[in-house]
Design an enzyme around this catalytic site. Structure first.
Site, mmCIF file in Angstrom:
data_model
loop_
_atom_site.group_PDB
_atom_site.id
_atom_site.type_symbol
_atom_site.label_atom_id
_atom_site.label_comp_id
_atom_site.label_asym_id
_atom_site.label_seq_id
_atom_site.Cartn_x
_atom_site.Cartn_y
_atom_site.Cartn_z
ATOM 1 N N ASP A 1 0.652 -0.988 -0.234
ATOM 2 C CA ASP A 1 0.235 -0.007 0.503
ATOM 3 C C ASP A 1 0.569 1.150 0.002
ATOM 4 O O ASP A 1 2.278 0.889 0.517
ATOM 5 C CB ASP A 1 -1.134 0.075 0.952
ATOM 6 N N GLN B 1 -11.271 7.550 -5.370
ATOM 7 C CA GLN B 1 -12.032 7.566 -3.917
ATOM 8 C C GLN B 1 -13.498 8.182 -4.773
ATOM 9 O O GLN B 1 -13.839 8.064 -4.952
ATOM 10 C CB GLN B 1 -11.073 8.826 -4.077
ATOM 11 N N ASP C 1 -7.988 -7.088 -0.041
ATOM 12 C CA ASP C 1 -7.207 -7.557 1.634
ATOM 13 C C ASP C 1 -7.557 -6.832 2.851
ATOM 14 O O ASP C 1 -8.363 -6.369 3.204
ATOM 15 C CB ASP C 1 -5.867 -6.246 1.190
#
EC number: 2.4.2.29
Length: 381
Positions: free
Chosen positions: A96, A193, A270
């Site tokens: 990440d 986003q 994840d």
């Protein structure tokens, strides 16, 4: 023409649900999707060896840029020959960007156009993370898939705040792409986003797709919003993502959300959930949630899950594991972590098989019924 570091191959689309069966090809091998990625925060999936992860067919794992930057330092990992050599894992790794940790762990942070000023959660030192720095760290770590540095807005957030945040994330994504020094060896994913706002998700997706990343993630979900909102956001976001590239839903790991995400076109997931809940004795089983610390298991000498063929279930009883967890023995945490990870990785194998057979919708119904997700007081994790 050089081969891109990351390539997605679509194998089959489920006629019943539209879910995708595919393969992601990386410099360290390929993995089938939909895939669940165990999280190895500090370059280790807590209490598990790389050999055990391979035993349970983990095709790819995730590691955390922020934590590895602070300890041991990206320079040390680079000197070791990269993350794969450092942790003795020869399959794909995703890192990440560190953004989520900056926004979730640090009490003091100041967002500027250049990046984020914040305090180290370990010792209070002042730190600064920018798109360029996030790329430098991940280039040093040498992961197969890197993530762009994004702003992680709080939930809920106003439309006005979210609009500014989305545009900043796009500007940062451009800077990440420019700063990324090893595009032939590491694939950089952009992060869409926009919270729960359809117009902002569209704005974010369109701007990032124009930048032509080799894969895309959906960020800003699984941050406290109800499940129906998450599903609705996925329904209008995944169609905006290129069909020839992998789609990654960040931070999602409960069994119902994995199935519902796959149905909505997601390829990668994840979450720390399986290992985090394992540490206090909460287990995923084919018949729902089991809290092994409960008194009723003190004399229960059967396996955690009679339908499971993992190392834990083949060798140890509920009574024994309850004893280990109650006495805080590390071996107990290893056994519960092994079982939960095996359970989710096995679930994804079943999901892939159901897609292959064009019956993921039927599989969802059967699984939800058995697991207890359909009941009025359904317990999740």
């Amino acid at each position: 023409m050089t081969q891109p570091a990351i390539r997605y191959e679509l194998l089959h689309t489920c006629k019943q649900t539209g879910a995708r069966l595919g393969i992601v090809h990386t410099p360290h091998g390929s993995f089938e999707t939909p895939a669940f990625m165990p999280v190895g925060t500090q370059a280790t999936v807590k209490t598990m060896s790389p050999e055990e992860l391979k035993e349970m067919n983990a095709g790819i794992i995730l590691s955390n840029t922020y934590h590895l930057w602070l300890r041991p330092g990206n320079d040390i990992v680079k000197e070791a020959g990269g993350l794969h050599k450092f942790m003795n894992w020869d399959r794909p790794i995703l890192t990440d960007s560190g953004g989520f940790q900056v926004f979730s762990l640090s009490q003091f942070r100041k967002i500027e156009e250049e990046g984020v000023h914040f305090r180290n959660h370990l010792n209070g030192d002042k730190l600064f993370l920018s798109p360029e720095k996030a790329m430098e760290i991940q280039n040093d770590l040498g992961s197969d898939i890197m993530m762009a540095f994004d702003e992680c807005p709080p939930y809920p957030a106003t439309h006005e705040y979210m609009l500014q945040s989305v545009d900043r994330t796009t500007r940062w994504a451009k800077r990440c792409k420019e700063a990324h020094s090893r595009p032939e060896e590491q694939g950089l994913f952009g992060i869409i986003q926009g919270g729960e706002y359809e117009d902002l998700r569209r704005r974010s997706a369109e701007a990032l797709v124009e930048l032509d990343f080799p894969g895309y993630a959906i960020g800003g979900l699984s941050v406290g919003e109800p499940k129906d909102i998450m599903n609705r956001v996925l329904e209008f976001t995944t169609p905006l993502m290129p069909a020839n590239k992998p789609r990654y839903l960040m931070g999602v790991g409960s069994p119902d959300s994995l199935i519902d995400g796959a149905i909505r076109g997601v390829d990668m997931f994840d979450c720390v959930l399986p290992t985090r809940i394992a540490r206090n004795g909460t287990l995923m089983t084919s018949e729902g949630r089991l809290v092994v610390k409960n008194a009723k298991y003190a004399r229960d000498f059967g396996p955690i899950d009679p339908n499971c063929d993992c190392y834990t279930c083949k060798n140890y009883s509920r009574a024994y594991i309850r004893h280990l967890i109650r006495t805080e023995e590390t071996f107990g945490i290893r056994l519960t972590s092994y079982h939960n990870l095996h359970f989710l990785l096995k679930l994804m194998e079943q999901v892939r098989e159901a897609i292959r057979q064009d019956r993921l919708g039927d599989f969802r119904e059967e699984f939800f019924e058995k697991y207890g997700f359909n009941g009025p007081n359904a317990k999740n994790f």
